[in-house]
Enzyme design. Structure first.
Site, PDB file in Angstrom:
ATOM      1  N   HIS A  19       0.823  -1.214   0.000  1.00  0.00           N
ATOM      2  CA  HIS A  19       0.000   0.000   0.000  1.00  0.00           C
ATOM      3  C   HIS A  19       0.864   1.273   0.000  1.00  0.00           C
ATOM      4  CE1 HIS A  19      -3.545  -2.537   1.735  1.00  0.00           C
ATOM      5  NE2 HIS A  19      -3.458  -2.636   0.420  1.00  0.00           N
ATOM      6  N   HIS A  50      -7.895  -7.972  -7.697  1.00  0.00           N
ATOM      7  CA  HIS A  50      -8.245  -8.804  -6.536  1.00  0.00           C
ATOM      8  C   HIS A  50      -8.524  -7.836  -5.379  1.00  0.00           C
ATOM      9  CE1 HIS A  50      -6.155 -11.653  -9.121  1.00  0.00           C
ATOM     10  NE2 HIS A  50      -6.523 -12.657  -8.350  1.00  0.00           N
ATOM     11  N   SER A  57      -6.898  -1.800  -0.667  1.00  0.00           N
ATOM     12  CA  SER A  57      -6.522  -1.118  -1.911  1.00  0.00           C
ATOM     13  C   SER A  57      -7.690  -0.333  -2.545  1.00  0.00           C
ATOM     14  CB  SER A  57      -5.913  -2.106  -2.905  1.00  0.00           C
ATOM     15  OG  SER A  57      -6.728  -3.236  -3.082  1.00  0.00           O
ATOM     16  N   GLU A  84     -13.642  -8.848  -7.868  1.00  0.00           N
ATOM     17  CA  GLU A  84     -13.563  -9.680  -6.659  1.00  0.00           C
ATOM     18  C   GLU A  84     -14.467 -10.887  -6.882  1.00  0.00           C
ATOM     19  OE1 GLU A  84     -11.822  -9.834  -3.661  1.00  0.00           O
ATOM     20  OE2 GLU A  84     -13.049 -11.634  -3.413  1.00  0.00           O
ATOM     21  N   ASP A 113     -13.416 -13.138 -12.426  1.00  0.00           N
ATOM     22  CA  ASP A 113     -12.046 -13.607 -12.261  1.00  0.00           C
ATOM     23  C   ASP A 113     -11.080 -12.483 -12.691  1.00  0.00           C
ATOM     24  OD1 ASP A 113      -9.935 -15.746 -12.042  1.00  0.00           O
ATOM     25  OD2 ASP A 113      -9.709 -15.160 -14.129  1.00  0.00           O
ATOM     26  N   GLY A 114     -10.216 -12.086 -11.788  1.00  0.00           N
ATOM     27  CA  GLY A 114      -9.336 -10.949 -12.051  1.00  0.00           C
ATOM     28  C   GLY A 114      -8.292 -11.212 -13.122  1.00  0.00           C
ATOM     29  N   ASP A 164      -3.204  -8.416  -6.751  1.00  0.00           N
ATOM     30  CA  ASP A 164      -2.857  -8.793  -5.377  1.00  0.00           C
ATOM     31  C   ASP A 164      -3.575 -10.103  -5.028  1.00  0.00           C
ATOM     32  OD1 ASP A 164      -2.126  -8.734  -2.705  1.00  0.00           O
ATOM     33  OD2 ASP A 164      -3.585  -7.193  -2.145  1.00  0.00           O
TER      34      ASP A 164
HETATM   35  C1  LIG Z   1      -5.027 -10.363  -0.851  1.00  0.00           C
HETATM   36  S1  LIG Z   1      -6.735 -10.155  -1.021  1.00  0.00           S
HETATM   37  C2  LIG Z   1      -6.894  -8.573  -1.731  1.00  0.00           C
HETATM   38  C3  LIG Z   1      -6.567  -7.421  -0.828  1.00  0.00           C
HETATM   39  C4  LIG Z   1      -6.703  -6.073  -1.472  1.00  0.00           C
HETATM   40  N1  LIG Z   1      -6.034  -6.002  -2.762  1.00  0.00           N
HETATM   41  C5  LIG Z   1      -6.145  -4.987  -0.584  1.00  0.00           C
HETATM   42  O1  LIG Z   1      -4.985  -4.590  -0.769  1.00  0.00           O
HETATM   43  O2  LIG Z   1      -6.872  -4.504   0.276  1.00  0.00           O
HETATM   44  C6  LIG Z   1      -7.106 -11.169  -2.406  1.00  0.00           C
HETATM   45  C7  LIG Z   1      -8.570 -11.177  -2.803  1.00  0.00           C
HETATM   46  O3  LIG Z   1      -8.688 -11.809  -4.075  1.00  0.00           O
HETATM   47  C8  LIG Z   1      -9.901 -12.527  -4.118  1.00  0.00           C
HETATM   48  N2  LIG Z   1      -9.743 -13.510  -5.208  1.00  0.00           N
HETATM   49  C9  LIG Z   1      -9.195 -14.747  -5.171  1.00  0.00           C
HETATM   50  N3  LIG Z   1      -9.126 -15.275  -6.411  1.00  0.00           N
HETATM   51  C10 LIG Z   1      -9.623 -14.334  -7.254  1.00  0.00           C
HETATM   52  C11 LIG Z   1      -9.768 -14.248  -8.670  1.00  0.00           C
HETATM   53  N4  LIG Z   1      -9.384 -15.258  -9.468  1.00  0.00           N
HETATM   54  N5  LIG Z   1     -10.288 -13.122  -9.195  1.00  0.00           N
HETATM   55  C12 LIG Z   1     -10.663 -12.075  -8.399  1.00  0.00           C
HETATM   56  N6  LIG Z   1     -10.561 -12.104  -7.061  1.00  0.00           N
HETATM   57  C13 LIG Z   1     -10.037 -13.203  -6.493  1.00  0.00           C
HETATM   58  C14 LIG Z   1     -10.035 -13.102  -2.739  1.00  0.00           C
HETATM   59  O4  LIG Z   1     -11.377 -13.412  -2.465  1.00  0.00           O
HETATM   60  C15 LIG Z   1      -9.496 -11.950  -1.868  1.00  0.00           C
HETATM   61  O5  LIG Z   1     -10.528 -11.114  -1.459  1.00  0.00           O
END
Ligand SMILES: C[S@@+](CC[C@H](N)C(=O)[O-])C[C@H]1O[C@@H](n2cnc3c(N)ncnc32)[C@H](O)[C@@H]1O
Length: 296
Positions: A19, A42, A114, A132, A157-158, A178
């Protein structure tokens, strides 16, 4: 499959590292009047209450944001991030359910994820795309951002979504990836998605976070990023302990940055060199800063 919940880890060392870098890249984008756009693949739940049962259970934030906020001689490059976090109060708290707002009985202490770090730095004509996949995290985030017309949230899916969204109509910008690294395949999927997106949108800055583990999976990522041809270069910042005992344990935090803005290397060197003596990692830590692909 989607077992990871960021509420257990919010404000930890990895969040401070990623961050702080995120705020520096956004500050650079703000230097020009021209709009910018951010894609956060993500996104998580948007913000976290550090007095919640989840955050209290691990207490990871104590060795991250709390350690940093209580330390002396904070480097100049870290201050914009700390100011933003220190001022952060969520809007529309009355919309939040019983899980939020100090469910552990403590006084709520809010930490922006984020999406809200970016939201705080968006101007009127800037845009933020969020993705997400976790159903509950998505619902929470949706409730928190739906009223902001600069923000577009998709339950998607990200990795695949990033490639589909680029190049965006606004051509200056940043991609933050992330992943939760629930499964080993996340490393290769992250690298492939960013490499494909970079082919379509070569001028953006890309930031990929990864955990430094005792298993050393990050070596594969470095190999893939070394092959990227880009005029702005590829920078790697790693803050990690050299040893940490149990297999699979997290030794530290890493960032790969394609096309980093001017002087981000010096700023990350300043931050990393200071953080290694302040945050809590499994052992004595070092900060490494390497150009995997040299900028001209
Ligand atoms: C590390 S956390 C994100 C934290 C956020 N970026 C932050 O800095 O506050 C990862 C997130 O990705 C989500 N996630 C997992 N696989 C994913 C995918 N294929 N596409 C999108 N989101 C996904 C999870 O549910 C989780 O909420």
């Amino acid at each position: 499959m989607l077992s990871y919940l960021h509420g257990f880890h919010a404000g930890n060392v990895a969040d401070v590292h990623k961050h702080a870098a995120l705020v520096l890249v956004l500050a650079h984008l703000q230097k020009k009047d021209k709009p910018f756009c951010v894609i956060d693949t993500h996104a998580g739940a948007g913000w976290y209450d550090l007095s919640s049962p989840q955050a209290q259970k691990t207490g990871e934030w104590k060795g991250g944001i709390a350690a940093v906020q209580g330390a002396a001689n904070i480097p100049a490059a870290l201050k914009p991030y700390l100011d933003l976090v220190g001022r952060f109060v969520p809007e529309n708290l009355h919309n939040e359910g019983a899980d939020d707002g100090g469910a552990a009985g403590g006084k709520p202490v809010y930490y922006p994820g984020s999406p809200f770090i970016v939201q705080k730095m968006l101007r009127e004509s800037d845009r933020l795309s969020l993705m997400e996949l976790h159903p509950r995290e998505f619902e929470t985030l949706d409730r928190r951002v739906y009223h902001d017309r600069r923000i577009n949230l998709q339950k998607r899916d990200g990795y695949e979504g990033l490639v589909a969204l680029v190049p965006p109509p606004i051509r200056r910008g940043l991609v933050l990836m992330d992943p939760s690294y629930d499964v080993k395949q996340d490393y290769a999927r992250a690298a492939k998605s960013i490499i494909a997106a970079h082919r379509r949108w070569a001028t953006a800055t890309y930031m990929l976070w990864y955990p430094v583990l005792t298993d050393g999976f990050e070596g594969e990522l470095h190999q893939m990023f070394r092959q990227i041809e880009t005029p702005g270069g590829v920078l790697c910042s790693e803050l990690a302990a050299s040893q940490g005992g149990a297999k699979g344990r997290m030794l530290g935090t890493g960032l790969l940055i394609i096309n980093p803005p001017f002087q981000l290397d010096a700023q990350l060197a300043e931050i990393g060199g200071w953080l290694r003596n302040v945050v809590q990692l499994p052992g004595p830590a070092t900060h490494r800063l390497d150009w995997l692909v040299k900028a001209p």
